[in-house]
Design an enzyme around this catalytic site. Structure first.
Site: not given
Ligand code: UDP
Ligand code: MG
Length: 153
Positions: A10, A50, A58, A92, A103, A113
């Site tokens: 990212k 997304y 968020f 995450t 991470r 992240n």
């Molecule tokens: N994210 C955030 N706040 C939240 C949940 C997610 O900022 O409460 C962001 C975070 O950068 C995450 C992305 O949104 O990587 C996508 O969320 P997801 O649950 O798909 O997590 P990932 O698959 O990236 O682990």
């Protein structure tokens, strides 16, 4: 089963000059890079990527972040690549990510992240099609595959 998965380093990873180190982790693990590019995404592409998060609190911040600067999109191939890369990326929330994960080693905040990875065969297929045209994903053999994957490969 051999899988392909979509990874994004990212914009925070690009700004922090961590692209090489992050990509090196996947390479060193033995994953094959079958697609790679630097992209500054527009809002439309970010919203498609997304789409599952549309409407969540968020979402707006996430789209603003992912469009804030260039990112690196990678297509990685290996047996069980989807789960493997999710494990390498870590939880995450970086505070909950295990040491040794990207991470867990390099990030602090959930909003910064560093990496994205597809979370299922369905999302991998959808996301690879969003980020790469069919001709941009290459199939090729590596001499090291018999050492990484075994003599049958
Ligand atoms: N994210 C955030 N706040 C939240 C949940 C997610 O900022 O409460 C962001 C975070 O950068 C995450 C992305 O949104 O990587 C996508 O969320 P997801 O649950 O798909 O997590 P990932 O698959 O990236 O682990
Ligand atoms: Mg996700």
């Amino acid at each position: 089963m051999v899988e392909r998965t979509l990874v994004l380093v990212k914009p925070d990873g690009v700004q922090r000059q961590l692209v090489g180190r992050i990509v090196a982790r996947y390479e060193e693990r033995g994953l094959k890079i079958v697609g790679l590019k630097l992209v500054h995404v527009d809002r439309a592409l970010a919203e498609r990527h997304y789409a599952v998060h549309k409407g969540k609190p968020f979402f707006e911040g996430l789209v603003a972040f992912i469009t804030s600067g260039p990112l690196v999109a990678l297509a990685l191939e290996a047996p069980n690549a989807i789960g493997l890369v999710r494990t390498m990326n870590g939880a995450t929330k970086p505070a909950e990510a295990a040491p040794g994960t990207i991470r867990g080693d390099l990030a602090i905040e959930m909003g910064q992240n560093l990496v994205h990875a597809s979370d299922s065969p369905e999302s991998a297929a959808t996301e690879l099609a969003i980020w790469f045209a069919p001709g941009e994903l290459l199939s090729f053999d590596r001499e090291i595959d018999r050492w990484v994957l075994g003599p049958q490969s």
